[in-house]
Write an enzyme that holds these catalytic residues in place. Structure first.
Site, PDB file in Angstrom:
ATOM      1  CB  THR A 299      -0.367   1.864   6.402  1.00  0.00           C
ATOM      2  OG1 THR A 299      -1.537   1.062   6.630  1.00  0.00           O
ATOM      3  CG2 THR A 299      -0.740   3.017   5.481  1.00  0.00           C
TER       4      THR A 299
ATOM      5  CG  PHE B 285       1.819   6.851   6.265  1.00  0.00           C
ATOM      6  CD1 PHE B 285       0.656   7.601   6.376  1.00  0.00           C
ATOM      7  CD2 PHE B 285       1.905   5.652   6.967  1.00  0.00           C
ATOM      8  CE1 PHE B 285      -0.396   7.177   7.160  1.00  0.00           C
ATOM      9  CE2 PHE B 285       0.855   5.216   7.759  1.00  0.00           C
ATOM     10  CZ  PHE B 285      -0.302   5.979   7.850  1.00  0.00           C
TER      11      PHE B 285
END
Length: 380
Positions: free
Chosen positions: A281, A283
């Site tokens: 992921t 960020f």
């Protein structure tokens, strides 16, 4: 004719095209000098439309499309060269130069940072990877993180923006349209999802599984093997783990990280249940003010393009001309504007390069609205 003869003829034609191209660019530069001396704009849409119509009519119905593409690219090259020659500098360029000059040379160690979720959330893990010893305030929603930055409650905020398996976090992109912020750094966090329950609970006992919507999507292959289990989306994976730990029920589980297992005293019924091992992921770290730290080699921008054919092509063509690679292109509907979209671009370009400066000076003429979101480096 033989193949070699045809190739020789193409080579001769290419030489003629190159000579004509150089002549055209030279004349375009003379036009730029004239426009600069007389205060005229580089972009003249009416003349462009007339040229494209003329070449399309001249090329005939079978090749009119090819001719329009060729001459559209020629005009983008001419405008890029003209902008460079006029030495035009925008207020944005001066703001960027000031940010480079005034931003500290070292990334902050212990700032106040806003994260969505609770203790153990992936946002917290990403935050602690970016900062050595951050003070973290937790918020229930992504929008609250944006608001905490705008109101000065926290210096920075951490938000997930995309996942390598499940794609973009569309809620964050939608909020980006409505809030003012700058991106100062990004981080790619490897995600391991685990099925967590209270100690002593068995997999066959589970009737409900809680987690963030993205996490449920990222574990779809494993979840399809379970029968009679209800999937319930909550705000955060760590929130799901906390709910299971605090509940009196023994038939529920959460999909969350190993750190949540240790933090909330849960057992791991099934480790690493994500669909792909390279599940990561990305960020973003946002701030209220524009900060540009040394080594910034990525840039993010948002723009609203005119609602007409070729609008996106013109932007992509200009990026191609400048040799700037697009690593992310996302479109999101603009609230209260029917069938109009905000386009989000991630670009590979050093902030210190001549191409970056030229792009910043040219983008305002390509779109209706343009927002520079920041330049930064990415930690992997």
């Amino acid at each position: 004719m033989e193949l070699n003869e045809l190739r020789n003829e193409i080579n001769q034609i290419d030489d003629e095209i190159l000579n004509l191209f150089l002549r055209r660019m030279d004349v375009a530069e003379q036009v730029a000098d004239y426009k600069r001396e007389h205060g005229l704009p580089i972009l003249q849409p009416q003349r462009e439309r007339e040229i494209l119509k003329k070449v399309a009519d001249g090329a005939g119905p079978e090749k009119s499309g090819y001719a329009r593409v060729l001459f559209s690219m020629l005009m983008e090259l001419s405008k890029s060269s003209q902008n460079k020659r006029t030495g035009r500098e925008l207020e944005l360029h001066r703001q960027i130069a000031d940010a480079i000059e005034n931003t500290p040379k070292l990334f902050p160690r212990s700032p106040m940072v806003a994260c969505q979720g609770v203790e153990g959330a992936n946002s917290q893990i990403a935050c602690e990877k970016m900062f050595q010893n951050p003070f973290i305030l937790y918020f229930k929603s992504f929008e609250s993180v944006f608001s905490a930055i705008e109101q000065g409650l926290c210096q920075y905020g951490i938000l997930p923006i995309e996942n390598s398996t499940a794609g973009s976090v569309k809620k964050v992109y939608d909020l980006m349209i409505r809030h003012n912020f700058s991106i100062i750094r990004t981080f790619r966090l490897k995600i391991d999802h685990n099925l967590l329950a209270k100690p002593g609970v068995k997999l066959g006992d589970i009737k409900e599984i809680y987690s963030h919507e993205q996490a449920l999507n990222q574990c779809s292959s494993f979840l399809e093997t379970l029968t009679g289990v209800k999937l319930i989306a909550v705000e955060n994976t760590a929130t799901a783990a906390q709910m299971v730990a605090e509940s009196d029920r023994t038939d529920i589980a959460a999909i969350a990280s190993r750190s949540c297992m240790e933090l909330y005293g849960l057992a791991n019924l099934a480790p690493a249940i994500q669909d792909k091992d390279n599940n990561r992921t990305r960020f973003i770290c946002i701030s209220k003010n524009l900060e540009i730290y040394p080594g910034a080699d990525k840039t993010s921008i948002m723009m609203i393009l005119p609602h007409r054919p070729g609008a996106l092509y013109r932007v992509l063509a200009r990026l191609y001309v400048l040799g700037i690679n697009v690593t992310k292109l996302e479109s999101r509907p603009i609230p209260d504007r029917d069938f109009e979209f905000m386009f989000y671009f991630d670009l590979d370009t050093s902030i210190y390069s001549e191409e970056f400066v030229q792009l910043m000076c040219e983008l305002d003429e390509l779109c209706e609205e343009f927002r520079y979101l920041g330049s930064y480096s990415e930690v992997v």
